[in-house]
Design an enzyme around this catalytic site. Sequence first.
Site, PDB file in Angstrom:
ATOM      1  CB  THR A 135      29.196 119.539 -51.008  1.00  0.00           C
ATOM      2  OG1 THR A 135      30.134 120.557 -50.696  1.00  0.00           O
ATOM      3  CG2 THR A 135      29.922 118.472 -51.823  1.00  0.00           C
ATOM      4  CG  ASP A 136      30.292 124.815 -51.658  1.00  0.00           C
ATOM      5  OD1 ASP A 136      30.823 123.826 -51.108  1.00  0.00           O
ATOM      6  OD2 ASP A 136      30.335 125.972 -51.164  1.00  0.00           O
ATOM      7  CD  GLU A 137      34.318 120.762 -49.778  1.00  0.00           C
ATOM      8  OE1 GLU A 137      35.174 119.936 -50.071  1.00  0.00           O
ATOM      9  OE2 GLU A 137      34.160 121.192 -48.624  1.00  0.00           O
ATOM     10  CE1 TYR A 183      31.917 115.125 -48.475  1.00  0.00           C
ATOM     11  CE2 TYR A 183      32.786 117.281 -49.098  1.00  0.00           C
ATOM     12  CZ  TYR A 183      31.728 116.485 -48.682  1.00  0.00           C
ATOM     13  OH  TYR A 183      30.479 117.048 -48.474  1.00  0.00           O
ATOM     14  CE  LYS A 187      27.887 114.767 -51.004  1.00  0.00           C
ATOM     15  NZ  LYS A 187      26.791 114.084 -50.271  1.00  0.00           N
TER      16      LYS A 187
HETATM   17  P1  NAD Z   1      27.889 114.378 -40.879  1.00  0.00           P
HETATM   18  O1  NAD Z   1      29.206 113.725 -41.083  1.00  0.00           O
HETATM   19  O2  NAD Z   1      27.664 115.229 -39.686  1.00  0.00           O
HETATM   20  O3  NAD Z   1      26.747 113.252 -40.855  1.00  0.00           O
HETATM   21  C1  NAD Z   1      26.741 112.171 -41.749  1.00  0.00           C
HETATM   22  C2  NAD Z   1      25.770 111.115 -41.228  1.00  0.00           C
HETATM   23  O4  NAD Z   1      25.751 110.026 -42.166  1.00  0.00           O
HETATM   24  C3  NAD Z   1      26.171 110.535 -39.867  1.00  0.00           C
HETATM   25  O5  NAD Z   1      25.060 110.476 -39.017  1.00  0.00           O
HETATM   26  C4  NAD Z   1      26.681 109.146 -40.215  1.00  0.00           C
HETATM   27  O6  NAD Z   1      26.485 108.188 -39.174  1.00  0.00           O
HETATM   28  C5  NAD Z   1      25.842 108.801 -41.443  1.00  0.00           C
HETATM   29  N1  NAD Z   1      26.510 107.806 -42.298  1.00  0.00           N
HETATM   30  C6  NAD Z   1      27.805 107.820 -42.725  1.00  0.00           C
HETATM   31  N2  NAD Z   1      28.047 106.720 -43.466  1.00  0.00           N
HETATM   32  C7  NAD Z   1      26.879 106.015 -43.531  1.00  0.00           C
HETATM   33  C8  NAD Z   1      26.501 104.809 -44.158  1.00  0.00           C
HETATM   34  N3  NAD Z   1      27.375 104.080 -44.860  1.00  0.00           N
HETATM   35  N4  NAD Z   1      25.223 104.385 -44.037  1.00  0.00           N
HETATM   36  C9  NAD Z   1      24.321 105.108 -43.306  1.00  0.00           C
HETATM   37  N5  NAD Z   1      24.633 106.258 -42.678  1.00  0.00           N
HETATM   38  C10 NAD Z   1      25.896 106.698 -42.780  1.00  0.00           C
HETATM   39  O7  NAD Z   1      27.603 115.148 -42.218  1.00  0.00           O
HETATM   40  P2  NAD Z   1      26.855 116.555 -42.469  1.00  0.00           P
HETATM   41  O8  NAD Z   1      27.824 117.642 -42.335  1.00  0.00           O
HETATM   42  O9  NAD Z   1      25.585 116.583 -41.703  1.00  0.00           O
HETATM   43  O10 NAD Z   1      26.514 116.406 -44.020  1.00  0.00           O
HETATM   44  C11 NAD Z   1      25.328 115.757 -44.451  1.00  0.00           C
HETATM   45  C12 NAD Z   1      25.276 115.770 -45.969  1.00  0.00           C
HETATM   46  O11 NAD Z   1      25.293 117.110 -46.436  1.00  0.00           O
HETATM   47  C13 NAD Z   1      26.465 115.069 -46.627  1.00  0.00           C
HETATM   48  O12 NAD Z   1      25.987 114.391 -47.766  1.00  0.00           O
HETATM   49  C14 NAD Z   1      27.374 116.217 -47.034  1.00  0.00           C
HETATM   50  O13 NAD Z   1      28.147 115.867 -48.169  1.00  0.00           O
HETATM   51  C15 NAD Z   1      26.369 117.297 -47.350  1.00  0.00           C
HETATM   52  N6  NAD Z   1      26.837 118.701 -47.166  1.00  0.00           N
HETATM   53  C16 NAD Z   1      27.406 119.088 -45.979  1.00  0.00           C
HETATM   54  C17 NAD Z   1      27.777 120.422 -45.802  1.00  0.00           C
HETATM   55  C18 NAD Z   1      28.388 120.927 -44.515  1.00  0.00           C
HETATM   56  O14 NAD Z   1      28.817 122.065 -44.445  1.00  0.00           O
HETATM   57  N7  NAD Z   1      28.429 120.130 -43.452  1.00  0.00           N
HETATM   58  C19 NAD Z   1      27.562 121.347 -46.827  1.00  0.00           C
HETATM   59  C20 NAD Z   1      26.982 120.908 -48.029  1.00  0.00           C
HETATM   60  C21 NAD Z   1      26.608 119.577 -48.171  1.00  0.00           C
HETATM   61  O1  DAU Z   2      31.510 123.587 -48.679  1.00  0.00           O
HETATM   62  C1  DAU Z   2      30.733 122.577 -48.126  1.00  0.00           C
HETATM   63  C2  DAU Z   2      31.604 121.632 -47.333  1.00  0.00           C
HETATM   64  O2  DAU Z   2      31.972 122.312 -46.142  1.00  0.00           O
HETATM   65  C3  DAU Z   2      30.926 120.307 -47.016  1.00  0.00           C
HETATM   66  O3  DAU Z   2      30.666 119.627 -48.214  1.00  0.00           O
HETATM   67  C4  DAU Z   2      31.810 119.453 -46.101  1.00  0.00           C
HETATM   68  O4  DAU Z   2      31.118 118.277 -45.739  1.00  0.00           O
HETATM   69  C5  DAU Z   2      32.147 120.269 -44.866  1.00  0.00           C
HETATM   70  O5  DAU Z   2      33.008 119.519 -44.033  1.00  0.00           O
HETATM   71  C6  DAU Z   2      32.785 121.599 -45.243  1.00  0.00           C
HETATM   72  O6  DAU Z   2      34.094 121.384 -45.808  1.00  0.00           O
HETATM   73  P1  DAU Z   2      35.357 122.322 -45.423  1.00  0.00           P
HETATM   74  O7  DAU Z   2      36.590 121.555 -45.696  1.00  0.00           O
HETATM   75  O8  DAU Z   2      35.211 123.661 -46.030  1.00  0.00           O
HETATM   76  O9  DAU Z   2      35.080 122.471 -43.835  1.00  0.00           O
HETATM   77  P2  DAU Z   2      36.066 122.432 -42.573  1.00  0.00           P
HETATM   78  O10 DAU Z   2      35.281 122.853 -41.390  1.00  0.00           O
HETATM   79  O11 DAU Z   2      36.824 121.149 -42.494  1.00  0.00           O
HETATM   80  O12 DAU Z   2      37.135 123.579 -42.906  1.00  0.00           O
HETATM   81  C7  DAU Z   2      36.728 124.915 -43.134  1.00  0.00           C
HETATM   82  C8  DAU Z   2      37.973 125.704 -43.522  1.00  0.00           C
HETATM   83  O13 DAU Z   2      38.821 125.804 -42.363  1.00  0.00           O
HETATM   84  C9  DAU Z   2      38.833 125.042 -44.592  1.00  0.00           C
HETATM   85  O14 DAU Z   2      39.382 126.040 -45.428  1.00  0.00           O
HETATM   86  C10 DAU Z   2      39.931 124.335 -43.817  1.00  0.00           C
HETATM   87  C11 DAU Z   2      40.112 125.233 -42.594  1.00  0.00           C
HETATM   88  N1  DAU Z   2      40.498 124.534 -41.356  1.00  0.00           N
HETATM   89  C12 DAU Z   2      39.751 123.470 -40.949  1.00  0.00           C
HETATM   90  C13 DAU Z   2      40.071 122.792 -39.789  1.00  0.00           C
HETATM   91  C14 DAU Z   2      39.254 121.603 -39.344  1.00  0.00           C
HETATM   92  C15 DAU Z   2      41.581 124.991 -40.606  1.00  0.00           C
HETATM   93  O15 DAU Z   2      42.248 125.978 -40.967  1.00  0.00           O
HETATM   94  N2  DAU Z   2      41.905 124.323 -39.450  1.00  0.00           N
HETATM   95  C16 DAU Z   2      41.205 123.233 -39.008  1.00  0.00           C
HETATM   96  O16 DAU Z   2      41.563 122.648 -37.956  1.00  0.00           O
END
Ligand code: NAD
Ligand code: DAU
Length: 377
Positions: A135-137, A183, A187
């Site tokens: 992730t970019d975080e 988190y 990562k």
């Molecule tokens: P998500 O939470 O929707 O899905 C995660 C999946 O991993 C789930 O299906 C869960 O059951 C499985 N999982 C969790 N713990 C596990 C374990 N111990 N063993 C096996 N499986 C397990 O997550 P997502 O948003 O789809 O993100 C997927 C990946 O991409 C993550 O590594 C996240 O850090 C990365 N990522 C997410 C975003 C985003 O915006 N969502 C952006 C950049 C990177």
């Molecule tokens: O940047 C990539 C990341 O984006 C991934 O690595 C993470 O897995 C993914 O969850 C996401 O993280 P964020 O924290 O940016 O996403 P989230 O949807 O939780 O929140 C987006 C923005 O909105 C953040 O600034 C927090 C704000 N927010 C979020 C929630 C859930 C609110 O203001 N209210 C809310 O209820």
Amino acid sequence: MKRNILITGGAGFIGSHVVRLFVNKYPDYHIVNLDKLTYAGNLANLKEIEDRPNYTFVRADIVDFEVMRRIMDEHEIDGIIHLAAESHVDRSIKDPFTFARTNVMGTLSLLQAAKEYWETLPEKYEGKRFYHISTDEVYGALELTNPKGIESPFTTAASSEHHHAYGTVFFLETTKYNPHSPYSASKASSDHFVRAYHDTYGMPTIVTNCSNNYGPYQFPEKLIPLFINNIRHRKPLPVYGKGENVRDWLYVEDHARAIDLIFHKGIIAETYNIGGFNEWKNIDIIKVIIKTVDRLLGNPEGYSDELITYVTDRLGHDMRYAIDSRKLQRELGWEPSLQFEEGIERTVRWYLDHQDWMDNITSGDYERYYEDMYKNR
Ligand code: NAD
Ligand code: DAU
């Protein structure tokens, strides 16, 4: 070419898009989807491909080294796309141990299982690939040096019509790691382990760091699906702090396409940033969501504005994320395909059309269902 690919976290949001893409696009590959099915994993995300002959689902925990080692052997895995993780920042603030366990220990267990299996083969690491999705975080937070937004210097097909940047600095592949939340710290740690396995043992690894994804099948604890669902049910929309934080949004299928390209064409040991130059302040994106949901539900304009509720800020809330993805565009020719305005319309429509999917999750039925289903395995 026949390949056996292990995709971890394939029942989650991004993972399910990657599994669907690979199963459909590569009939000669055997896709093994390994997922623990935590609260975030949902096999309903994969209904349309679950009976395909080139697809196998395995329920397992990546932390369990013995199981990972056995699966490598059993399925003769030659490529791994590792997405399994705990992914929600707010949960990591409440329960950091689970994040260290899955994201750090789980990644390490998978790396070691791959290493041990691949080292038993005559060709060893030849033709193998361990691709870690990050992730970019991990890069930390950028400052909001232009709070009103300036014309962005960069653009892609995913950039919105409003096309703003809220600072002049962007995350590059060379930006120093500086994670702030449990988190992102977990990562970052897993990214370091992946690179260490390349540098120490010569494992063919790749890491990518992507910006915020949006689209169908995202668990409704994340901003966009949570707000769409709350508007539909006329529940408050909890905006953290002043709603000024900036995120860089990419449609999930464009991320999945990037993963496909990088898995096949990416250079070993390289890092690629993935993003569409599409920055939004939270409050602005929330207004777009409200407007779109109200229009599609036939509500008068402004009907749901009153649901906006400013709440206490997230602890350590990162101010701005903005990815510079020009390396990926330049070196591998990746371009996102979907402009933000179309992506958000498609996303809102999908959630409104799939209320049953949302209700199953929010009622907790599917969690209980899977508990019963797998209790005795
Ligand atoms: P998500 O939470 O929707 O899905 C995660 C999946 O991993 C789930 O299906 C869960 O059951 C499985 N999982 C969790 N713990 C596990 C374990 N111990 N063993 C096996 N499986 C397990 O997550 P997502 O948003 O789809 O993100 C997927 C990946 O991409 C993550 O590594 C996240 O850090 C990365 N990522 C997410 C975003 C985003 O915006 N969502 C952006 C950049 C990177
Ligand atoms: O940047 C990539 C990341 O984006 C991934 O690595 C993470 O897995 C993914 O969850 C996401 O993280 P964020 O924290 O940016 O996403 P989230 O949807 O939780 O929140 C987006 C923005 O909105 C953040 O600034 C927090 C704000 N927010 C979020 C929630 C859930 C609110 O203001 N209210 C809310 O209820």
